[in-house]
Scaffold this motif. Structure first.
Motif, PDB file in Angstrom:
ATOM      1  N   VAL A 248     130.374  29.280 113.506  1.00 40.83           N
ATOM      2  CA  VAL A 248     131.274  29.283 114.183  1.00 40.83           C
ATOM      3  C   VAL A 248     131.041  30.005 115.553  1.00 40.83           C
ATOM      4  CG1 VAL A 248     133.861  27.925 114.440  1.00 40.83           C
ATOM      5  CG2 VAL A 248     132.728  28.671 112.030  1.00 40.83           C
ATOM      6  N   GLU A 249     130.613  28.686 116.493  1.00 42.66           N
ATOM      7  CA  GLU A 249     130.696  28.586 117.209  1.00 42.66           C
ATOM      8  C   GLU A 249     131.422  27.567 118.117  1.00 42.66           C
ATOM      9  OE1 GLU A 249     131.347  30.198 121.177  1.00 42.66           O
ATOM     10  OE2 GLU A 249     131.123  31.924 118.927  1.00 42.66           O
ATOM     11  N   LYS A 250     132.057  28.147 119.550  1.00 44.86           N
ATOM     12  CA  LYS A 250     132.668  26.521 120.080  1.00 44.86           C
ATOM     13  C   LYS A 250     132.450  26.453 121.559  1.00 44.86           C
ATOM     14  CE  LYS A 250     136.742  29.138 122.244  1.00 44.86           C
ATOM     15  NZ  LYS A 250     138.161  29.437 123.114  1.00 44.86           N
ATOM     16  N   ASP A 251     131.266  28.142 122.057  1.00 45.83           N
ATOM     17  CA  ASP A 251     131.097  27.707 123.404  1.00 45.83           C
ATOM     18  C   ASP A 251     129.312  26.947 122.957  1.00 45.83           C
ATOM     19  OD1 ASP A 251     128.992  29.111 125.496  1.00 45.83           O
ATOM     20  OD2 ASP A 251     131.020  28.256 126.157  1.00 45.83           O
ATOM     21  N   SER A 252     129.423  25.412 123.747  1.00 50.20           N
ATOM     22  CA  SER A 252     128.045  24.760 124.224  1.00 50.20           C
ATOM     23  C   SER A 252     127.209  26.085 123.772  1.00 50.20           C
ATOM     24  CB  SER A 252     128.003  23.270 125.135  1.00 50.20           C
ATOM     25  OG  SER A 252     128.887  24.233 125.942  1.00 50.20           O
ATOM     26  N   ILE A 257     121.974  29.662 121.674  1.00 50.29           N
ATOM     27  CA  ILE A 257     121.018  31.025 121.292  1.00 50.29           C
ATOM     28  C   ILE A 257     121.690  31.219 120.202  1.00 50.29           C
ATOM     29  CG2 ILE A 257     121.392  32.904 121.553  1.00 50.29           C
ATOM     30  CD1 ILE A 257     122.720  32.400 124.090  1.00 50.29           C
ATOM     31  N   LEU A 258     122.723  30.853 118.825  1.00 52.47           N
ATOM     32  CA  LEU A 258     123.414  30.973 117.822  1.00 52.47           C
ATOM     33  C   LEU A 258     121.951  30.086 117.065  1.00 52.47           C
ATOM     34  CD1 LEU A 258     125.002  32.064 115.590  1.00 52.47           C
ATOM     35  CD2 LEU A 258     126.698  29.966 115.714  1.00 52.47           C
ATOM     36  N   LYS A 259     121.939  28.801 116.792  1.00 51.71           N
ATOM     37  CA  LYS A 259     120.806  28.275 116.503  1.00 51.71           C
ATOM     38  C   LYS A 259     119.609  28.380 116.970  1.00 51.71           C
ATOM     39  CE  LYS A 259     123.225  23.797 116.938  1.00 51.71           C
ATOM     40  NZ  LYS A 259     123.082  22.360 116.888  1.00 51.71           N
ATOM     41  N   GLN A 260     119.647  29.617 117.491  1.00 50.71           N
ATOM     42  CA  GLN A 260     117.743  29.565 118.045  1.00 50.71           C
ATOM     43  C   GLN A 260     117.706  31.232 116.785  1.00 50.71           C
ATOM     44  OE1 GLN A 260     116.623  30.886 121.652  1.00 50.71           O
ATOM     45  NE2 GLN A 260     114.822  31.053 121.775  1.00 50.71           N
ATOM     46  N   GLN A 279     132.105  24.551 116.633  1.00 52.32           N
ATOM     47  CA  GLN A 279     133.382  24.062 117.061  1.00 52.32           C
ATOM     48  C   GLN A 279     134.157  25.273 117.329  1.00 52.32           C
ATOM     49  OE1 GLN A 279     133.570  22.242 111.909  1.00 52.32           O
ATOM     50  NE2 GLN A 279     135.851  22.567 113.018  1.00 52.32           N
ATOM     51  N   ASP A 280     135.910  24.666 117.232  1.00 52.64           N
ATOM     52  CA  ASP A 280     136.399  26.312 117.523  1.00 52.64           C
ATOM     53  C   ASP A 280     136.528  26.404 116.684  1.00 52.64           C
ATOM     54  OD1 ASP A 280     138.570  27.576 117.912  1.00 52.64           O
ATOM     55  OD2 ASP A 280     139.511  27.096 119.855  1.00 52.64           O
ATOM     56  N   PHE A 281     137.079  27.792 115.586  1.00 48.38           N
ATOM     57  CA  PHE A 281     136.932  28.198 114.355  1.00 48.38           C
ATOM     58  C   PHE A 281     139.258  28.139 113.817  1.00 48.38           C
ATOM     59  CE2 PHE A 281     138.958  31.802 111.596  1.00 48.38           C
ATOM     60  CZ  PHE A 281     138.036  31.373 110.699  1.00 48.38           C
ATOM     61  N   THR A 282     139.847  28.028 115.270  1.00 48.74           N
ATOM     62  CA  THR A 282     141.295  27.983 114.702  1.00 48.74           C
ATOM     63  C   THR A 282     141.248  26.164 114.416  1.00 48.74           C
ATOM     64  OG1 THR A 282     141.976  27.945 117.072  1.00 48.74           O
ATOM     65  CG2 THR A 282     141.816  29.324 116.010  1.00 48.74           C
ATOM     66  N   THR A 283     140.686  25.597 114.904  1.00 44.80           N
ATOM     67  CA  THR A 283     140.759  24.054 114.206  1.00 44.80           C
ATOM     68  C   THR A 283     140.056  23.614 112.994  1.00 44.80           C
ATOM     69  OG1 THR A 283     138.427  23.211 115.415  1.00 44.80           O
ATOM     70  CG2 THR A 283     140.907  23.961 116.697  1.00 44.80           C
ATOM     71  N   ILE A 284     139.406  24.795 112.469  1.00 43.45           N
ATOM     72  CA  ILE A 284     139.443  24.172 110.919  1.00 43.45           C
ATOM     73  C   ILE A 284     139.910  24.032 110.084  1.00 43.45           C
ATOM     74  CG2 ILE A 284     137.490  24.535 109.439  1.00 43.45           C
ATOM     75  CD1 ILE A 284     135.355  26.470 111.534  1.00 43.45           C
ATOM     76  N   LYS A 285     140.371  23.548 109.087  1.00 43.03           N
ATOM     77  CA  LYS A 285     140.865  23.173 108.136  1.00 43.03           C
ATOM     78  C   LYS A 285     140.428  23.812 107.025  1.00 43.03           C
ATOM     79  CE  LYS A 285     142.521  18.725 108.899  1.00 43.03           C
ATOM     80  NZ  LYS A 285     142.494  16.928 109.178  1.00 43.03           N
ATOM     81  N   PRO A 286     141.267  24.779 106.738  1.00 38.48           N
ATOM     82  CA  PRO A 286     141.169  25.982 105.025  1.00 38.48           C
ATOM     83  C   PRO A 286     141.083  25.350 104.295  1.00 38.48           C
ATOM     84  CG  PRO A 286     142.823  27.219 106.706  1.00 38.48           C
ATOM     85  CD  PRO A 286     142.859  25.392 107.554  1.00 38.48           C
ATOM     86  N   GLU A 287     141.579  24.037 104.204  1.00 37.04           N
ATOM     87  CA  GLU A 287     141.578  23.632 102.551  1.00 37.04           C
ATOM     88  C   GLU A 287     140.099  22.770 102.575  1.00 37.04           C
ATOM     89  OE1 GLU A 287     144.460  21.078 105.551  1.00 37.04           O
ATOM     90  OE2 GLU A 287     143.695  22.673 105.175  1.00 37.04           O
ATOM     91  N   ASP A 288     139.568  22.069 103.867  1.00 32.72           N
ATOM     92  CA  ASP A 288     138.202  22.033 103.279  1.00 32.72           C
ATOM     93  C   ASP A 288     137.119  22.765 102.882  1.00 32.72           C
ATOM     94  OD1 ASP A 288     139.237  19.502 104.370  1.00 32.72           O
ATOM     95  OD2 ASP A 288     138.531  19.574 106.323  1.00 32.72           O
ATOM     96  N   TYR A 289     137.533  23.980 102.965  1.00 35.48           N
ATOM     97  CA  TYR A 289     136.428  25.111 102.714  1.00 35.48           C
ATOM     98  C   TYR A 289     137.106  25.856 101.949  1.00 35.48           C
ATOM     99  CZ  TYR A 289     134.370  23.764 107.010  1.00 35.48           C
ATOM    100  OH  TYR A 289     133.322  22.545 107.378  1.00 35.48           O
ATOM    101  N   ILE A 296     134.370  36.554 108.064  1.00 34.83           N
ATOM    102  CA  ILE A 296     133.727  37.399 108.912  1.00 34.83           C
ATOM    103  C   ILE A 296     134.843  37.475 110.513  1.00 34.83           C
ATOM    104  CG2 ILE A 296     131.850  39.667 110.492  1.00 34.83           C
ATOM    105  CD1 ILE A 296     130.145  39.293 108.397  1.00 34.83           C
ATOM    106  N   VAL A 297     135.354  38.083 111.273  1.00 42.23           N
ATOM    107  CA  VAL A 297     136.119  37.119 112.424  1.00 42.23           C
ATOM    108  C   VAL A 297     135.658  39.319 113.790  1.00 42.23           C
ATOM    109  CG1 VAL A 297     137.945  37.060 113.773  1.00 42.23           C
ATOM    110  CG2 VAL A 297     137.924  36.298 111.034  1.00 42.23           C
ATOM    111  N   ASP A 298     134.853  38.543 114.369  1.00 43.51           N
ATOM    112  CA  ASP A 298     134.506  39.197 116.270  1.00 43.51           C
ATOM    113  C   ASP A 298     134.984  38.278 117.233  1.00 43.51           C
ATOM    114  OD1 ASP A 298     133.127  42.486 116.441  1.00 43.51           O
ATOM    115  OD2 ASP A 298     132.226  40.333 117.349  1.00 43.51           O
ATOM    116  N   PRO A 299     136.236  38.582 117.356  1.00 43.06           N
ATOM    117  CA  PRO A 299     136.860  37.620 118.120  1.00 43.06           C
ATOM    118  C   PRO A 299     136.526  38.495 119.563  1.00 43.06           C
ATOM    119  CG  PRO A 299     138.728  39.050 117.055  1.00 43.06           C
ATOM    120  CD  PRO A 299     137.331  38.857 116.694  1.00 43.06           C
TER     121      PRO A 299
END
Length: 433
Positions: A248-252, A257-260, A279-289, A296-299
């Motif tokens: 997950v990464e919110k910065d375009s 770089i992440l995809k590469q 997307q912004d990780f905090t907007t992800i709905k936990p019930e969807d996963y 891993i959370v390295d903010p």
């Protein structure tokens, strides 16, 4: 200004040999010798440059990166020329509008250290930004035995990383499987064939801790890397799972770089092993996963464990640390809310307790987190052979029981910049009862 814009990216990079990075970059328009000399000298006087930035408060006026500002101040005050490179640019004009104030702070700095010239200021030689170059064999692509047969590195093994005193030597890490250290001047860089093929990942030792801790004595088929770019931790995590790592990464820009990095690490045969979510990780709905069992959370953090930043006054700014800690708490609390999660590793490249143990204590004190059954893992499953653990005094707000305090601190690990062979780092492992 082109020289400064090109030098800026090298000042931002924390890992690897500066000389190799500059002279191996084929996209540079400026003379690599000029860029190297500028960045090298700026790093050399970085502590003093940061003091001038803080005292003058120029960073509050100019909306440019701290690195670009440091380069401009270096050439104005710390170089023999005492001027900014020729050419018109609005940033140069805005910067020079503060010339008198900056020179006044420079005079105060010299008085403070009782010197008459720049070369009399005590400095640490920036021969290299890292004492060891670490690389991890990417077992998604190749196993270690085949890797060494294929590439014939001809390096002499040593038993301690401290013995890597010259090129031609190699150290196999005692704590992380498939991780190796070499002298910074060794010719293992981003231009190396093995790196281009994705067979090795150049990654600081401490940043390999989170993925290994998450998967130690535990099996996860689906995990989430909540703040994934640039992707080193993601690819490491992917080497342990069979199904998928959601990166997950919110910065375009960082998503690109992440995809590469992910494509290079997995190749065509396992391209679905890492799924990048922009997307912004905090907007992800936990019930969807619901089937995600580890995270891993390295903010974002102050980066105070990165070479050259530990002494920066800006990293010690209490207001900034408070804001960072609040964000870190928020993103971690969200990670702990995933219904299927049984293990979450929190990490930063900070040396400050405000971003590390105190965030952990705040989470352990939170009623929601407590009701979900989260606590810190026992030392036995958190890189037990590593000696530096969490700061015990920071857990005294939770209990006065010395044994419990020791146990809680044991669920965390720390590294000291350079002394432990890499950047300063912190990691804590949360497990659900």
């Amino acid at each position: 200004m082109k020289l400064y814009f090109e030098a800026e990216k090298f000042l931002k990079q924390s890992e690897g040999n500066l000389q190799s990075k500059v002279f191996n970059d084929k996209n540079l328009k400026s003379n690599p010798k000029h860029i190297y000399a500028l960045v090298y000298s700026t790093l050399k006087y970085k502590e003093y440059i940061q003091q001038i930035i803080t005292k003058s408060k120029i960073n509050k006026q100019l909306k440019i990166s701290n690195e670009l500002l440091a380069l401009l101040i270096h050439d104005l005050l710390f170089s023999s020329r005492g001027r900014i490179e020729s050419g018109k640019h609005h940033i140069k004009d805005s910067f020079l509008a503060n010339k008198t104030r900056l020179q006044a702070e420079f005079i105060k700095l010299k008085l403070k250290y009782k010197v008459k010239s720049v070369d009399q200021l005590p400095t640490v030689e920036q021969d290299d930004e890292t004492p060891i170059r670490w690389f991890r064999i990417n077992t998604i692509k190749i196993d270690p035995e085949r890797f060494f047969k294929k590439h014939k590195l001809n390096l002499q093994p040593v038993s301690r990383f401290q013995d890597l005193t010259k090129p031609g030597l190699i150290y196999q890490d005692d704590h992380i499987p498939n991780l190796y250290g070499v002298h910074p001047k060794e010719k293992i860089t981003t231009s190396t064939e093995a790196y281009k093929l994705g067979e090795i990942i150049i990654q600081d030792r401490a940043s390999c801790f989170p993925a290994y801790i998450l998967n130690y004595k535990d099996e996860h088929s689906k995990i989430i890397d909540a703040c994934a770019a640039p992707g080193n931790k993601t690819s490491h995590a992917a080497s342990f799972v069979e199904d998928v790592v959601y990166a997950v990464e919110k910065d375009s820009k960082r998503v690109g770089i992440l995809k590469q990095m992910s494509e290079k690490a997995t190749g065509k045969n396992k391209k679905k092993l890492i799924q990048v979510l922009h997307q912004d990780f905090t907007t992800i709905k936990p019930e969807d996963y619901e089937d995600v069992t580890g995270l891993i959370v390295d903010p974002s953090c102050s980066g105070s464990g990165i070479f050259g930043r530990a002494m920066d006054e800006e990293t010690k700014n209490s207001d900034r640390l408070e804001k960072l800690a609040s964000f870190q708490f928020t993103i971690m609390k969200h990670a702990l809310s995933f219904p299927g999660a049984r293990k979450v590793v929190y990490s930063t490249c900070s040396v400050h307790a405000e971003e590390n143990e105190r965030v952990v204590v705040d989470l352990l004190s939170d009623e929601t987190v407590k009701n979900q059954g989260w606590t810190l893992a026992d030392r036995e499953v958190v890189l037990s052979t590593w000696e530096r653990r969490g700061i015990e005094d920071e857990f005294m707000t939770l209990t006065r029981d010395s044994e419990v305090i020791k146990k809680l601190a044991g669920g965390c690990i720390r590294t000291i910049p350079k002394e432990d062979g890499g950047i300063g780092f912190f990691a804590a492992c949360f497990v659900k009862k």
